[in-house]
Scaffold this active site. Sequence first.
Site, PDB file in Angstrom:
ATOM      1  CG  HIS A   1      28.554  49.415  69.243  1.00  0.00           C
ATOM      2  ND1 HIS A   1      29.428  48.768  68.388  1.00  0.00           N
ATOM      3  CD2 HIS A   1      27.317  49.172  68.745  1.00  0.00           C
ATOM      4  CE1 HIS A   1      28.750  48.173  67.426  1.00  0.00           C
ATOM      5  NE2 HIS A   1      27.467  48.393  67.617  1.00  0.00           N
TER       6      HIS A   1
ATOM      7  CB  CYS B   1      24.015  46.865  62.614  1.00  0.00           C
ATOM      8  SG  CYS B   1      24.192  48.406  63.539  1.00  0.00           S
TER       9      CYS B   1
END
Length: 744
Positions: free
Chosen positions: A65, A253
Amino acid sequence: MSDMISADLVDLDLSADTKEAAARALAERMVARGRVTDLEGFLADVAAREAQMPTGLDGGIGIPHCRSAHVTEPTLAFGRSAAGIDFGAADGPADLVFLIAAPAGADDAHLTILSSLARKLMDPEFTDALRAADTARRAAALIRGDEPPTGEEARSASAPGAPEDTAVAPAAASAGATAGSTAETAAASAAGAGTSTGTGASTEAGEPAAPGTGEEPGARGAPGAPVPEAAGAVPAPGPGEPRPFRIVAVTSCPTGIAHTYMAAESLESAGREAGVELVVETQGSAGFTRLDPVVIAAADGVILAHDVPVRDKDRFAGKPTVDVGVKAGINRPAELIAEVREKAARGEVSAPAHAPAGTPVERAGDATEGYGTKLRTWLMSGVSYMVPFVAAGGLLIALGFAIGGWQVDKAPSVMDHFVWTQTDSWGALLFQIGGVAFKFLVPVLAGYIAYGMADRPGLVPGFVGGAIALDAGAGFLGGLAAGLIAGGVVLAIQRVRIPAVLRGIMPVVVIPLVSSAITGFLMLVVIGKPIASAQKGLTDWLSGLTGTNAVLLGALLGLMMCFDLGGPVNKVAYAFATAGIAVTDPSDSAMQIMAAVMAAGMVPPLAMALATTVRGRLFTPAERENGKAAWVLGASFISEGAIPFAAADPLRVIPSAMAGGALTGALSMAFGATLRAPHGGVFVVPLIGSPLLYLVAIAAGVCVTTALVVLLKGMRGQAPESGTTGPAANPAGTREDTEQPVAA
């Protein structure tokens, strides 16, 4: 999620044998749908994200992603591989591959939906259903949440006569639960696991709501029992029920799309199985809401699973803490819970924070703060980012004068004339570099005030407004005004409802363009000249101060420097002084003000160091240790060295420090001491005009503050040893969190 994935974005026979080939195959489907404009550019962004950290997860899942300027709208593609593809997971290849593409300016609603998918991936029923899907349409429907993982689950969840002790189901539904709330969760809760988990400080749109209390019938899980309305609230145990172990966690993250929310879901599930209360704050791309301070205070332990810095990390200081990467939160949550419980049993805690960690920007905007508090935080943000430019530029200028002489400001540009063997050339070089650094002061001040108000979108108009203030001669006051205007304009623009088609270009085009234009107009046409006139009048008034007036000004600045020891009032006085010398040829009065400010700022830590030396029995062992460090901090002009003493006994330390600082500031002005460097303490004494008298002024203030502190503390009595209390030292009681005396 209906517009993010469709059957033509699903490949149930993904034939790629590498993660690069898999990403290309799925990205080509996005290109065919017009969701990606540049295939190679997008794949480069995917590879860059993959290089930060592998995106393979245990359980046969790969989730490449990224955010990319080549993505037109948030899109999800799914591929299923029979042979498996290596995405770096510890347990082997992935057979389920999700390619998540987010625009560079993706809006919060879409990112929240993506986070919901990330949570679903931690549900075995969901992944098993994807592996069994026989058509692309069925797989897309499962991912969108249009169909449950199994028909049996849907029937059992809604069947009449379901056990009443599964009260978590209606509770979750009322909180906005989606297909991500599974029957397995309800069953575990009904089994009396004794857990209470939450998704963080808020239940975000499209995500499963926090499960209920999970108590046995007759306790909090009984029908009709109240369900906490505010996410993150910790319910009280029922009568006669032991309090479960409580954990707060933070997950984050680099991209903030997938791993953040998967780690949260994994920790919550492990918390339910372990019988602990676990509340997670997800610091993802969709923003975050801070955990309730009451919840943090009640927690027995902390888990930080992150690959980017945790915002407001100082909130968790003084508690048993496990600090790991975000993938550890996904892959071994039960171990992390066990580890934090072991640390709590041993009494092992993280170091308490004497000063707030992180920048003022990271602490701005708490919903519980009043406007005055927020305004002070925004201003402190700008000043804090400006100070390093002041220190670097000022010391370079001072060194330039020391090496090249007092005529170094008249030297030609070193680009036109520089002789390697001449000290004058080196002095001119340092002076000119420092001058360049000083030109950033007002733009940085304005830019980071706006940043403190509106985050990154405020930077461009803030810097533009600050540069205009500098050109217009509005100086420090103009920078303050420009920063507040820029931040306010951005906040106003962000409240306007924007069509979905424009949201992707808002942060990179529309907001910088409109906010810079409005800020520039106001600074150039409306308020720039009046502020410049006020600045000039103030400068002329200061330049004309002599005799008694100058001494009174020095005393006032000394009081300000010692009032809050590095806080907002201290920084206002310091910024006022540095603004006066941030010119090519500052006046003598400006350099006298700078000297008075630095001298007064050195007094509190030096006085505390001296007091702990001459009357150590009046201080705790910890304070005596802090006193040793305060010698160096005070000599270096770091007023914050006195904060531990002021925090422990503010009513005695702060007035004493203010008295000494006022005396030092007044004497420095009376002696006519000057200072061109904005920082450095005793290390720049050779650059000070009338250095001996300057040191006399500092010594006088230190002696006065020391005498007052010793006198006031002596009236109270001897300080207790660390970890103990006594009625003489602590008539008002002891703070439970630190076991240190509270000032009477």
